[in-house]
Design a protein around this motif. Sequence first.
Motif, PDB file in Angstrom:
ATOM      1  N   GLU A   1       1.039  -1.196   0.057  1.00  0.00           N
ATOM      2  CA  GLU A   1       0.044   0.021   0.015  1.00  0.00           C
ATOM      3  C   GLU A   1       0.790   1.215   0.135  1.00  0.00           C
ATOM      4  OE1 GLU A   1      -2.424  -0.459   3.644  1.00  0.00           O
ATOM      5  OE2 GLU A   1      -3.644  -2.374   2.364  1.00  0.00           O
ATOM      6  N   THR A   2       1.835   1.305   0.892  1.00  0.00           N
ATOM      7  CA  THR A   2       2.901   2.542   0.920  1.00  0.00           C
ATOM      8  C   THR A   2       3.493   2.489  -0.549  1.00  0.00           C
ATOM      9  OG1 THR A   2       3.153   1.964   3.079  1.00  0.00           O
ATOM     10  CG2 THR A   2       4.899   3.128   1.898  1.00  0.00           C
ATOM     11  N   ASN A   3       4.032   1.506  -1.063  1.00  0.00           N
ATOM     12  CA  ASN A   3       4.611   1.621  -2.479  1.00  0.00           C
ATOM     13  C   ASN A   3       3.587   2.157  -3.360  1.00  0.00           C
ATOM     14  OD1 ASN A   3       6.781   0.666  -1.487  1.00  0.00           O
ATOM     15  ND2 ASN A   3       6.729  -1.359  -2.453  1.00  0.00           N
ATOM     16  N   ALA A   4       2.320   1.728  -3.526  1.00  0.00           N
ATOM     17  CA  ALA A   4       1.472   2.151  -4.416  1.00  0.00           C
ATOM     18  C   ALA A   4       1.180   3.666  -4.145  1.00  0.00           C
ATOM     19  CB  ALA A   4      -0.024   1.461  -4.260  1.00  0.00           C
ATOM     20  N   GLU A   5       1.038   4.234  -3.209  1.00  0.00           N
ATOM     21  CA  GLU A   5       0.764   5.610  -2.625  1.00  0.00           C
ATOM     22  C   GLU A   5       2.019   6.476  -3.254  1.00  0.00           C
ATOM     23  OE1 GLU A   5       0.013   6.071   1.677  1.00  0.00           O
ATOM     24  OE2 GLU A   5      -1.654   4.879   1.601  1.00  0.00           O
TER      25      GLU A   5
END
Length: 72
Positions: A53-57
């Motif tokens: 999720e952090t990478n996608a954000e």
Amino acid sequence: MLALARKVNESIIVNDNIEITVLEVKGDQIKLGIDAPKSVPIYRKELYKEIQETNAESANISNPKVLSDLLK
């Protein structure tokens, strides 16, 4: 999904180089030992999801000003 029954000190082998061993069973929890090459990342599922999720954000930052502020 493959479901296997294992007892304490019994193992499964994944891809010829990863061994997962049941170390302990206590109530509704089990303790697993994982023997894998250092090059194989191993994460708890909840932590893996958080990383994804952090990478996608991070990938969705399209405002150059925001990106510039982050790099300062």
